[in-house]
Design a protein around this motif. Structure first.
Motif, mmCIF file in Angstrom:
data_model
loop_
_atom_site.group_PDB
_atom_site.id
_atom_site.type_symbol
_atom_site.label_atom_id
_atom_site.label_comp_id
_atom_site.label_asym_id
_atom_site.label_seq_id
_atom_site.Cartn_x
_atom_site.Cartn_y
_atom_site.Cartn_z
ATOM 1 N N LYS A 165 -21.302 9.370 -20.149
ATOM 2 C CA LYS A 165 -22.111 9.069 -18.966
ATOM 3 C C LYS A 165 -21.509 7.808 -18.351
ATOM 4 C CE LYS A 165 -26.933 7.803 -17.949
ATOM 5 N NZ LYS A 165 -28.273 7.680 -18.578
ATOM 6 N N PHE A 166 -21.155 7.856 -17.061
ATOM 7 C CA PHE A 166 -20.403 6.725 -16.511
ATOM 8 C C PHE A 166 -20.522 6.676 -14.992
ATOM 9 C CE2 PHE A 166 -17.622 10.373 -16.448
ATOM 10 C CZ PHE A 166 -16.951 10.268 -15.242
ATOM 11 N N SER A 167 -20.085 5.551 -14.439
ATOM 12 C CA SER A 167 -19.955 5.368 -12.994
ATOM 13 C C SER A 167 -18.615 4.707 -12.721
ATOM 14 C CB SER A 167 -21.074 4.478 -12.438
ATOM 15 O OG SER A 167 -22.338 5.059 -12.628
ATOM 16 N N ILE A 168 -17.843 5.277 -11.814
ATOM 17 C CA ILE A 168 -16.603 4.630 -11.383
ATOM 18 C C ILE A 168 -16.519 4.713 -9.865
ATOM 19 C CG2 ILE A 168 -15.353 5.164 -13.514
ATOM 20 C CD1 ILE A 168 -13.800 7.302 -11.870
ATOM 21 N N SER A 169 -15.635 3.912 -9.298
ATOM 22 C CA SER A 169 -15.422 3.959 -7.850
ATOM 23 C C SER A 169 -13.954 3.688 -7.568
ATOM 24 C CB SER A 169 -16.295 2.925 -7.135
ATOM 25 O OG SER A 169 -15.937 1.609 -7.531
ATOM 26 N N GLY A 170 -13.545 4.028 -6.377
ATOM 27 C CA GLY A 170 -12.184 3.733 -5.935
ATOM 28 C C GLY A 170 -12.216 3.215 -4.515
ATOM 29 N N SER A 171 -11.411 2.200 -4.227
ATOM 30 C CA SER A 171 -11.298 1.641 -2.877
ATOM 31 C C SER A 171 -9.818 1.551 -2.526
ATOM 32 C CB SER A 171 -11.940 0.258 -2.801
ATOM 33 O OG SER A 171 -13.317 0.311 -3.075
ATOM 34 N N TYR A 172 -9.465 2.061 -1.357
ATOM 35 C CA TYR A 172 -8.052 2.149 -0.998
ATOM 36 C C TYR A 172 -7.832 1.713 0.454
ATOM 37 C CZ TYR A 172 -8.376 4.910 -5.200
ATOM 38 O OH TYR A 172 -8.666 5.315 -6.483
ATOM 39 N N SER A 173 -6.767 0.936 0.654
ATOM 40 C CA SER A 173 -6.351 0.556 2.010
ATOM 41 C C SER A 173 -5.342 1.595 2.474
ATOM 42 C CB SER A 173 -5.738 -0.845 2.003
ATOM 43 O OG SER A 173 -6.690 -1.809 1.621
ATOM 44 N N LEU A 174 -5.815 2.540 3.260
ATOM 45 C CA LEU A 174 -4.968 3.667 3.640
ATOM 46 C C LEU A 174 -3.837 3.250 4.571
ATOM 47 C CD1 LEU A 174 -7.682 6.430 4.146
ATOM 48 C CD2 LEU A 174 -6.348 5.908 2.105
ATOM 49 N N ASP A 175 -4.038 2.136 5.290
ATOM 50 C CA ASP A 175 -2.952 1.667 6.158
ATOM 51 C C ASP A 175 -1.765 1.179 5.331
ATOM 52 O OD1 ASP A 175 -3.650 -1.674 6.301
ATOM 53 O OD2 ASP A 175 -5.256 -0.287 5.790
ATOM 54 N N GLN A 176 -1.984 0.887 4.048
ATOM 55 C CA GLN A 176 -0.892 0.507 3.149
ATOM 56 C C GLN A 176 -0.342 1.719 2.394
ATOM 57 O OE1 GLN A 176 0.194 -2.739 3.088
ATOM 58 N NE2 GLN A 176 -1.297 -3.008 4.730
ATOM 59 N N THR A 177 -1.182 2.729 2.194
ATOM 60 C CA THR A 177 -0.811 3.867 1.351
ATOM 61 C C THR A 177 -0.183 5.017 2.132
ATOM 62 O OG1 THR A 177 -2.660 3.323 -0.119
ATOM 63 C CG2 THR A 177 -1.699 5.516 -0.341
ATOM 64 N N LEU A 178 -0.797 5.399 3.235
ATOM 65 C CA LEU A 178 -0.351 6.608 3.942
ATOM 66 C C LEU A 178 1.049 6.522 4.534
ATOM 67 C CD1 LEU A 178 -3.662 7.815 5.643
ATOM 68 C CD2 LEU A 178 -2.569 8.654 3.552
ATOM 69 N N PRO A 179 1.555 5.326 4.927
ATOM 70 C CA PRO A 179 2.958 5.292 5.380
ATOM 71 C C PRO A 179 3.929 5.810 4.325
ATOM 72 C CG PRO A 179 1.839 3.302 6.094
ATOM 73 C CD PRO A 179 0.872 4.039 5.183
ATOM 74 N N GLN A 180 3.559 5.694 3.043
ATOM 75 C CA GLN A 180 4.427 6.206 1.978
ATOM 76 C C GLN A 180 4.394 7.734 1.901
ATOM 77 O OE1 GLN A 180 4.199 3.689 -1.728
ATOM 78 N NE2 GLN A 180 2.559 2.714 -0.561
ATOM 79 N N LEU A 181 3.432 8.349 2.597
ATOM 80 C CA LEU A 181 3.375 9.815 2.695
ATOM 81 C C LEU A 181 3.845 10.290 4.066
ATOM 82 C CD1 LEU A 181 -0.032 10.540 0.890
ATOM 83 C CD2 LEU A 181 2.292 10.708 -0.042
ATOM 84 N N GLY A 182 4.466 9.377 4.828
ATOM 85 C CA GLY A 182 5.084 9.759 6.099
ATOM 86 C C GLY A 182 4.289 9.416 7.344
ATOM 87 N N ILE A 183 3.041 8.929 7.192
ATOM 88 C CA ILE A 183 2.229 8.572 8.360
ATOM 89 C C ILE A 183 2.486 7.089 8.654
ATOM 90 C CG2 ILE A 183 -0.105 8.517 9.337
ATOM 91 C CD1 ILE A 183 -0.907 10.661 7.335
ATOM 92 N N ARG A 184 3.517 6.818 9.450
ATOM 93 C CA ARG A 184 3.987 5.444 9.650
ATOM 94 C C ARG A 184 3.615 4.868 11.012
ATOM 95 N NH1 ARG A 184 8.036 8.443 7.547
ATOM 96 N NH2 ARG A 184 8.925 8.716 9.628
ATOM 97 N N ASP A 185 3.933 5.608 12.082
ATOM 98 C CA ASP A 185 3.798 5.042 13.424
ATOM 99 C C ASP A 185 2.358 4.641 13.738
ATOM 100 O OD1 ASP A 185 6.445 5.583 13.589
ATOM 101 O OD2 ASP A 185 6.309 7.034 15.248
ATOM 102 N N LEU A 186 1.404 5.376 13.187
ATOM 103 C CA LEU A 186 -0.013 5.168 13.501
ATOM 104 C C LEU A 186 -0.452 3.733 13.270
ATOM 105 C CD1 LEU A 186 -2.695 6.605 14.247
ATOM 106 C CD2 LEU A 186 -3.015 7.052 11.809
ATOM 107 N N PHE A 187 0.155 3.063 12.293
ATOM 108 C CA PHE A 187 -0.260 1.714 11.921
ATOM 109 C C PHE A 187 0.676 0.646 12.491
ATOM 110 C CE2 PHE A 187 -1.289 4.747 8.491
ATOM 111 C CZ PHE A 187 -2.669 4.674 8.547
ATOM 112 N N SER A 188 1.492 1.021 13.468
ATOM 113 C CA SER A 188 2.498 0.096 14.000
ATOM 114 C C SER A 188 2.448 0.095 15.530
ATOM 115 C CB SER A 188 3.891 0.530 13.541
ATOM 116 O OG SER A 188 4.301 1.693 14.256
#
Length: 420
Positions: free
Chosen positions: A313-336
């Motif tokens: 029985k547990f609780s976990i969470s995740g928080s992610y800065s997608l502007d740092q992560t998604l450029p590594q998956l090819g979504i670059r121009d959107l944040f520039s």
């Protein structure tokens, strides 16, 4: 110097498993959009699944010893919606980054697929509540192009709110109150410190609440050891069942056990427990094809048997800065400065300055989701007919899956169940 105004994306995912298990749905009836073969949401399901695992592998490579939890559906929905206002390379990068092969699937198929997916997931159900939604918080002087406004409302049911971004605290409160309400009070204070040059905030949320088809008895839960790694052991409340049959296999070729647990409603969970010290080897073969293989196998009667099951029985969470992560998956121009969001407005030069995603998972005796799946062949897996013992007392992977839409709602890894 060219002035650029900022767009902020906030994405929230919540999977809540609570003791009362009461579903809260709107009183009005909605028409079932249909989920048979050829339905629009099934056309985009393979791409959504591919994105889910791409994102997982990226996060896991950066944080190999940490909990992971996110909603790939929340991320995909928000960025597909944003692509309605993107042009040129920005448009291509977003959709290809989300896993779409634009030579095989048309833009209209993508948006109609998400439209159907959202309609299906938001249908009322007695035992299962799934709420997926989008909201646009707009500067009072920002005029959206009619096509963008109409398309986001038609395909993604986005709700527009006018906000005064010159009052950052007031606008943050407005956004936080909306997210808190839509996630049943589970996620608070999502955003703070808004910049006065922000002109638009796009929020996506997904809230999921349900009950196990075979719930655990709270009276049988007791503290037991959970082995975080070779040197770290923590105490967790361990739930227990020994009377029920479950869908369960131990893979002969991948060093892991896979448990399928159904929920009341059209959803199910896969819990993938690597053999001791084998998490990396299992993650290396964690692909859409492997999930399909396990899913197909776990409908064969030989894998449905009595199981002595120990589950934390547990609780976990995740928080992610997608502007740092998604450029590594090819979504670059959107944040520039190269961002082309000219399909949103002609007034401003927009770029996405920040994009956050937060997801929360709570698991207890009552549970969350349910379903069935597809066909089978059993040559690669071992089925034992005597009662088996399965202890989730070391790190494992979790996949929460919507059977109607064949979509991964949530994906994660539980490494340390006492770290929220």
């Amino acid at each position: 110097m060219q002035l650029v105004d900022h767009l902020l994306l906030l994405l929230v995912g919540l999977l809540a498993l609570s003791h009362d298990g009461q579903s809260q749905t709107d009183g009005h009836q909605q028409e079932d959009p249909g989920t048979g073969e050829g339905s629009p949401s099934l056309k985009i399901a393979p791409s959504n699944t591919a994105f889910a695992f791409s994102f997982y592998h990226l996060i896991a490579s950066q944080n190999p010893e940490s909990n992971i939890f996110f909603s790939p559906l929340s991320i995909s929905t928000a960025y597909a919606m944003l692509s309605l206002g993107a042009r040129s390379d920005t448009w291509t990068q977003i959709l290809e980054g989300l896993g779409f092969n634009l030579t095989e699937v048309s833009e209209s198929d993508i948006h109609q697929g998400f439209q159907h997916l959202l309609q299906t997931l938001n249908l009322p159900h007695d035992n299962l509540e799934t709420r997926v939604g989008n909201a646009l918080f707009l500067s009072q002087d920002l005029t959206l192009l009619p096509r963008f406004l109409n398309d986001t409302m038609a395909f993604y049911k986005s709700t527009p709110f006018r906000s005064n971004f010159l009052d950052p605290e007031g606008t943050a409160q407005l956004i936080n109150n909306h997210v808190k309400e839509e996630t049943r009070g589970k996620i608070e204070n999502l955003v703070s410190g808004l910049s006065t040059d922000t002109v638009m905030v796009l929020v996506n949320y997904i809230y999921f609440k349900g009950r196990w088809a075979k719930p655990f008895s709270p009276s049988k839960s007791a503290p037991q050891d959970f082995h975080v790694d070779e040197n770290t052991v923590v105490k967790v409340p361990m739930m227990f069942q020994d009377k029920n049959r479950h869908w369960y296999l131990h893979d002969r070729y991948v060093p892991c056990s896979v448990l399928r647990m159904d929920y009341l409603g059209n959803a199910k969970a896969f819990f993938i427990l690597p053999d001791k010290g084998k998490m990396k080897q299992v993650e290396e073969v964690l692909t859409p094809d492997m999930l399909t293989r396990w899913n197909n196998m776990l409908q064969k009667s030989s894998f449905y048997r009595k199981l002595e099951l120990y589950f934390p029985k547990f609780s976990i969470s995740g928080s992610y800065s997608l502007d740092q992560t998604l450029p590594q998956l090819g979504i670059r121009d959107l944040f520039s400065w190269q961002a082309n969001l000219s399909g949103i407005t002609t007034q401003k030069n927009l770029l996405v300055s920040k994009s956050f995603h937060k997801a929360v998972l709570d698991v207890d005796e009552a549970g969350t989701e349910a379903a069935a799946a597809t066909s089978v062949s059993s040559s690669l897996l071992s089925a034992y007919h005597s009662r088996q013992v399965l202890r989730f007392n070391r790190p494992f992977i979790v996949v929460i899956f919507s059977t109607d839409t064949q979509s991964i709602l949530f994906l994660g890894k539980v490494v340390h169940p006492t770290k929220p």
